[in-house]
Write a protein that holds these residues in place. Structure first.
Motif, PDB file in Angstrom:
ATOM      1  N   UNK A  99      86.557  85.007  83.400  1.00 52.38           N
ATOM      2  CA  UNK A  99      84.796  85.236  84.125  1.00 52.38           C
ATOM      3  C   UNK A  99      84.361  83.802  84.304  1.00 52.38           C
ATOM      4  N   UNK A 100      83.264  84.460  85.282  1.00 53.29           N
ATOM      5  CA  UNK A 100      82.436  83.934  85.490  1.00 53.29           C
ATOM      6  C   UNK A 100      80.714  83.623  85.671  1.00 53.29           C
ATOM      7  N   UNK A 101      80.867  82.901  84.226  1.00 49.84           N
ATOM      8  CA  UNK A 101      79.467  82.473  83.109  1.00 49.84           C
ATOM      9  C   UNK A 101      78.270  82.284  83.856  1.00 49.84           C
ATOM     10  N   UNK A 156      79.504  90.486  96.656  1.00 52.52           N
ATOM     11  CA  UNK A 156      80.495  91.912  96.462  1.00 52.52           C
ATOM     12  C   UNK A 156      80.318  92.817  95.099  1.00 52.52           C
ATOM     13  N   UNK A 157      80.703  91.451  94.454  1.00 49.57           N
ATOM     14  CA  UNK A 157      80.861  91.533  92.876  1.00 49.57           C
ATOM     15  C   UNK A 157      79.476  92.141  92.157  1.00 49.57           C
ATOM     16  N   UNK A 178      75.022  94.531  89.546  1.00 50.97           N
ATOM     17  CA  UNK A 178      74.158  93.540  88.585  1.00 50.97           C
ATOM     18  C   UNK A 178      73.704  92.035  89.351  1.00 50.97           C
ATOM     19  N   UNK A 179      73.011  91.262  89.067  1.00 53.56           N
ATOM     20  CA  UNK A 179      72.757  90.305  90.462  1.00 53.56           C
ATOM     21  C   UNK A 179      72.767  88.978  89.769  1.00 53.56           C
ATOM     22  N   UNK A 180      72.330  87.896  90.288  1.00 53.58           N
ATOM     23  CA  UNK A 180      72.562  86.757  89.696  1.00 53.58           C
ATOM     24  C   UNK A 180      72.073  86.549  88.446  1.00 53.58           C
ATOM     25  N   UNK A 181      72.812  85.193  87.858  1.00 53.79           N
ATOM     26  CA  UNK A 181      72.754  85.139  86.475  1.00 53.79           C
ATOM     27  C   UNK A 181      73.864  85.780  85.484  1.00 53.79           C
ATOM     28  N   UNK A 218      83.863  89.071  85.809  1.00 56.13           N
ATOM     29  CA  UNK A 218      84.381  88.836  85.451  1.00 56.13           C
ATOM     30  C   UNK A 218      85.588  89.180  86.089  1.00 56.13           C
ATOM     31  N   UNK A 219      87.388  88.900  86.713  1.00 56.41           N
ATOM     32  CA  UNK A 219      88.107  89.555  87.236  1.00 56.41           C
ATOM     33  C   UNK A 219      89.594  89.051  86.854  1.00 56.41           C
TER      34      UNK A 219
END
Length: 199
Positions: free
Chosen positions: A159-161, A171-172, A178-181, A185-186
């Motif tokens: 997970x990139x928090x 792409x995620x 959603x957007x930046x911030x 998770x992948x």
């Protein structure tokens, strides 16, 4: 959740570092590389090779701790330099090829803190090449899943928090709406590696 876990990306092998270092690996030497591996310039394989080289060269200029590992030795050196010598290598365990199906989560196990993991993603190339990255605020997990067909999978995940500096076009963000911030998770597919610091 509906997921597809491909079993394999295809066959390729690591080449020892001393051999890799003797071969060309730059977009300026693409013709030489295609000749070396007997790949037709007009083929899809040629396009894939070009894309991998360009991604590696782009990683060299970016400051987000990306690294292109063209040998097992170079991958281990990168991991040791960033996480130390006490690490474990994880990947998703997938018993067989599956089609898209519904999965339920059985258990989630956190494996470390936000500075304890490096993800290495395999790229298509005539020999094994991984693009590795150590991003800040990335937390590693192992997730136990069961598919609608009863198949159980042990899936590595991160997970990139903190995605506040990521491009809104990533792409995620588009897939998750959603957007930046936002936390993203992948899963780490079977042919990729999640290195985790062992305490």
């Amino acid at each position: 959740m509906n997921l597809h876990f491909p079993k394999s990306l295809g066959e390729s092998a690591f080449v020892p570092r001393h051999v890799v270092e003797s071969m060309p690996f730059s977009s300026g030497k693409l013709d030489q590389i295609l000749t070396l591996f007997e790949v037709n310039k007009e083929s899809p394989a040629a396009g894939t090779i070009k894309e991998t080289i360009e991604r590696c060269q782009m990683n060299e200029t970016m400051k987000n701790e990306n690294y292109c590992a063209t040998s097992l030795e170079s991958m281990i050196d990168y991991v040791a330099a960033n996480l130390g010598n006490k690490v474990t290598a994880l990947s998703s365990v997938i018993p067989k090829d599956t089609s898209m199906q519904s999965y339920s989560v059985l258990e989630v196990k956190k494996l470390g803190d936000e500075r304890s993991a490096i993800s290495c993603h395999r790229s298509s190339y005539p020999y094994t090449v991984f693009i590795c990255h150590k991003r800040p605020s990335t937390v590693p997990y192992m997730v136990s899943l069961v598919g609608k067909d009863g198949m159980k999978i042990e899936a590595a995940a991160v997970c990139h928090e903190d995605t506040s500096e990521w491009s809104p076009e990533f792409v995620a963000f588009q897939v998750l709406k959603v957007g930046p911030g936002s936390t993203v998770c992948h899963f780490i597919y079977q042919y990729n590696v999640l290195w985790v610091r062992v305490n």
